[in-house]
Design a protein around this motif. Sequence first.
Motif, PDB file in Angstrom:
ATOM      1  N   TYR A 108      -6.773 -19.631  42.702  1.00 43.47           N
ATOM      2  CA  TYR A 108      -6.402 -19.764  44.117  1.00 43.47           C
ATOM      3  C   TYR A 108      -5.175 -18.913  44.441  1.00 43.47           C
ATOM      4  O   TYR A 108      -5.047 -18.417  45.566  1.00 43.47           O
ATOM      5  CB  TYR A 108      -6.120 -21.227  44.456  1.00 43.47           C
ATOM      6  CG  TYR A 108      -7.365 -22.074  44.633  1.00 43.47           C
ATOM      7  CD1 TYR A 108      -8.618 -21.579  44.298  1.00 43.47           C
ATOM      8  CD2 TYR A 108      -7.284 -23.373  45.110  1.00 43.47           C
ATOM      9  CE1 TYR A 108      -9.756 -22.353  44.439  1.00 43.47           C
ATOM     10  CE2 TYR A 108      -8.426 -24.155  45.276  1.00 43.47           C
ATOM     11  CZ  TYR A 108      -9.654 -23.641  44.933  1.00 43.47           C
ATOM     12  OH  TYR A 108     -10.788 -24.417  45.092  1.00 43.47           O
ATOM     13  N   SER A 109      -4.269 -18.750  43.463  1.00 41.16           N
ATOM     14  CA  SER A 109      -3.096 -17.904  43.704  1.00 41.16           C
ATOM     15  C   SER A 109      -3.495 -16.445  43.898  1.00 41.16           C
ATOM     16  O   SER A 109      -2.767 -15.681  44.531  1.00 41.16           O
ATOM     17  CB  SER A 109      -2.105 -18.027  42.538  1.00 41.16           C
ATOM     18  OG  SER A 109      -2.598 -17.390  41.375  1.00 41.16           O
ATOM     19  N   ARG A 111      -6.203 -15.824  45.510  1.00 40.70           N
ATOM     20  CA  ARG A 111      -7.038 -15.974  46.715  1.00 40.70           C
ATOM     21  C   ARG A 111      -8.531 -15.900  46.390  1.00 40.70           C
ATOM     22  O   ARG A 111      -9.348 -15.589  47.238  1.00 40.70           O
ATOM     23  CB  ARG A 111      -6.682 -14.941  47.785  1.00 40.70           C
ATOM     24  CG  ARG A 111      -5.232 -14.993  48.232  1.00 40.70           C
ATOM     25  CD  ARG A 111      -5.011 -14.169  49.474  1.00 40.70           C
ATOM     26  NE  ARG A 111      -5.360 -12.785  49.248  1.00 40.70           N
ATOM     27  CZ  ARG A 111      -5.739 -11.956  50.212  1.00 40.70           C
ATOM     28  NH1 ARG A 111      -5.824 -12.377  51.468  1.00 40.70           N
ATOM     29  NH2 ARG A 111      -6.033 -10.709  49.937  1.00 40.70           N
ATOM     30  N   ARG A 113     -11.082 -18.144  45.920  1.00 32.79           N
ATOM     31  CA  ARG A 113     -11.518 -19.524  46.057  1.00 32.79           C
ATOM     32  C   ARG A 113     -13.023 -19.691  45.886  1.00 32.79           C
ATOM     33  O   ARG A 113     -13.507 -20.783  45.646  1.00 32.79           O
ATOM     34  CB  ARG A 113     -11.089 -20.075  47.422  1.00 32.79           C
ATOM     35  CG  ARG A 113      -9.579 -20.232  47.560  1.00 32.79           C
ATOM     36  CD  ARG A 113      -9.166 -20.756  48.917  1.00 32.79           C
ATOM     37  NE  ARG A 113      -7.757 -21.125  48.918  1.00 32.79           N
ATOM     38  CZ  ARG A 113      -7.286 -22.316  48.640  1.00 32.79           C
ATOM     39  NH1 ARG A 113      -8.124 -23.292  48.346  1.00 32.79           N
ATOM     40  NH2 ARG A 113      -5.996 -22.566  48.659  1.00 32.79           N
ATOM     41  N   SER A 117     -16.265 -13.474  45.191  1.00 31.64           N
ATOM     42  CA  SER A 117     -15.283 -12.943  46.137  1.00 31.64           C
ATOM     43  C   SER A 117     -14.384 -11.985  45.370  1.00 31.64           C
ATOM     44  O   SER A 117     -14.191 -12.134  44.155  1.00 31.64           O
ATOM     45  CB  SER A 117     -14.468 -14.061  46.775  1.00 31.64           C
ATOM     46  OG  SER A 117     -13.774 -14.817  45.794  1.00 31.64           O
ATOM     47  N   VAL A 119     -10.744  -9.205  45.442  1.00 32.99           N
ATOM     48  CA  VAL A 119      -9.466  -8.842  46.069  1.00 32.99           C
ATOM     49  C   VAL A 119      -8.868  -7.641  45.339  1.00 32.99           C
ATOM     50  O   VAL A 119      -9.115  -7.426  44.147  1.00 32.99           O
ATOM     51  CB  VAL A 119      -8.455 -10.005  46.035  1.00 32.99           C
ATOM     52  CG1 VAL A 119      -8.902 -11.146  46.924  1.00 32.99           C
ATOM     53  CG2 VAL A 119      -8.231 -10.494  44.606  1.00 32.99           C
ATOM     54  N   LYS A 159      -7.161 -11.006  58.797  1.00 33.13           N
ATOM     55  CA  LYS A 159      -6.772 -12.292  59.367  1.00 33.13           C
ATOM     56  C   LYS A 159      -5.787 -12.061  60.509  1.00 33.13           C
ATOM     57  O   LYS A 159      -4.696 -11.534  60.304  1.00 33.13           O
ATOM     58  CB  LYS A 159      -6.147 -13.182  58.303  1.00 33.13           C
ATOM     59  CG  LYS A 159      -5.832 -14.597  58.786  1.00 33.13           C
ATOM     60  CD  LYS A 159      -5.101 -15.388  57.731  1.00 33.13           C
ATOM     61  CE  LYS A 159      -5.987 -15.646  56.528  1.00 33.13           C
ATOM     62  NZ  LYS A 159      -5.291 -16.514  55.521  1.00 33.13           N
ATOM     63  N   ARG A 164     -10.635 -14.943  61.030  1.00 32.38           N
ATOM     64  CA  ARG A 164     -11.220 -13.802  60.313  1.00 32.38           C
ATOM     65  C   ARG A 164     -11.821 -12.840  61.333  1.00 32.38           C
ATOM     66  O   ARG A 164     -12.713 -13.214  62.100  1.00 32.38           O
ATOM     67  CB  ARG A 164     -12.292 -14.312  59.346  1.00 32.38           C
ATOM     68  CG  ARG A 164     -12.907 -13.216  58.470  1.00 32.38           C
ATOM     69  CD  ARG A 164     -14.010 -13.804  57.608  1.00 32.38           C
ATOM     70  NE  ARG A 164     -14.646 -12.794  56.791  1.00 32.38           N
ATOM     71  CZ  ARG A 164     -14.327 -12.521  55.546  1.00 32.38           C
ATOM     72  NH1 ARG A 164     -13.374 -13.219  54.961  1.00 32.38           N
ATOM     73  NH2 ARG A 164     -14.952 -11.588  54.861  1.00 32.38           N
ATOM     74  N   THR A 203      -2.728  -6.097  51.818  1.00 30.22           N
ATOM     75  CA  THR A 203      -3.620  -7.014  51.104  1.00 30.22           C
ATOM     76  C   THR A 203      -3.505  -8.443  51.642  1.00 30.22           C
ATOM     77  O   THR A 203      -4.471  -9.204  51.579  1.00 30.22           O
ATOM     78  CB  THR A 203      -3.317  -7.001  49.596  1.00 30.22           C
ATOM     79  OG1 THR A 203      -1.912  -7.202  49.377  1.00 30.22           O
ATOM     80  CG2 THR A 203      -3.723  -5.658  48.989  1.00 30.22           C
ATOM     81  N   SER A 204      -2.327  -8.798  52.163  1.00 28.69           N
ATOM     82  CA  SER A 204      -2.186 -10.118  52.782  1.00 28.69           C
ATOM     83  C   SER A 204      -2.981 -10.188  54.078  1.00 28.69           C
ATOM     84  O   SER A 204      -3.520 -11.246  54.427  1.00 28.69           O
ATOM     85  CB  SER A 204      -0.713 -10.422  53.068  1.00 28.69           C
ATOM     86  OG  SER A 204       0.030 -10.486  51.871  1.00 28.69           O
ATOM     87  N   CYS A 207      -8.793 -10.175  54.288  1.00 27.12           N
ATOM     88  CA  CYS A 207      -9.418 -11.371  53.726  1.00 27.12           C
ATOM     89  C   CYS A 207     -10.113 -11.005  52.419  1.00 27.12           C
ATOM     90  O   CYS A 207     -10.548  -9.860  52.247  1.00 27.12           O
ATOM     91  CB  CYS A 207     -10.438 -11.953  54.708  1.00 27.12           C
ATOM     92  SG  CYS A 207      -9.729 -12.512  56.267  1.00 27.12           S
ATOM     93  N   PRO A 208     -10.246 -11.953  51.476  1.00 20.54           N
ATOM     94  CA  PRO A 208     -11.041 -11.668  50.277  1.00 20.54           C
ATOM     95  C   PRO A 208     -12.441 -11.205  50.652  1.00 20.54           C
ATOM     96  O   PRO A 208     -13.042 -11.721  51.590  1.00 20.54           O
ATOM     97  CB  PRO A 208     -11.071 -13.023  49.560  1.00 20.54           C
ATOM     98  CG  PRO A 208      -9.819 -13.716  50.016  1.00 20.54           C
ATOM     99  CD  PRO A 208      -9.637 -13.300  51.447  1.00 20.54           C
TER     100      PRO A 208
END
Length: 246
Positions: A108-109, A111, A113, A117, A119, A159, A164, A203-204, A207-208
């Motif tokens: 989860y850290s 991202r 989830r 998916s 990143v 985001k 989204r 990257t923040s 979204c994944p």
Amino acid sequence: MAEEVPQPLNYIPEVILKKRKNNEEWAIRRKLQLEQKVKRLKSDNFVIKKPEQFIREYRDKEMDLVQMKQRGKKRSRRALVTSDSNLLYVIRIGGKSDMHPRTRKLLYSLRLRKIFSGVFVKADARILEILLKVEPYVTYGYPNLKSIKDLIYKKGAGKIDSERVPLTSNEVVEQALGQYGIICLEDLVNEIANVGPHFKEVTSFLCPFALNKPEKALQGKKKRFVDGGDSGNREGQINELISKMN
């Protein structure tokens, strides 16, 4: 005796009556749908677990925690760095009932989830340490410029105000990242590819990536990719997997 004056009847517009009727019909339909859904879930997925199943799941999770700690001790962080690139693309490929909560927290850290998916991350010491610990559940490597462009243009979403938003125009990028001089999709691609000074902000914002499940690219093996499995560092071969999942 004075005659009573007739009181005017309350008049309700026909539009309001129709709206009430529609609301009532919708409520009834919704109630029936929920009841059918509950019945379906109970009939399809309601399974009484045996005590030995709980014991097996608990042991699997504890074993996952032990192995996670061992991976962090045995292998050096430098073992992951086999390329001049500071950019990694990480894809979650597994993790369900046998995963310890601490392992899930690490995913989860990043991202990650959901399974399948992906990143972009910077290959610094903290990220490399996390990747070592969650290695059975992820695969990663060094994406080339073509893979980065394909991901951004085909599946990119950002985001904005906690919503989204697909990256369908440069205006979306400029609205979110214009203050950093990133005003179009090409700027966004270059910032990621070069791990630029505003890589963290980019990257923040992204979204994944929700990838497609590959038909034959993954076999469900937790062994490392170099040992014939699916997980771990694929180096440049991550680009082939990206093309199959994009």
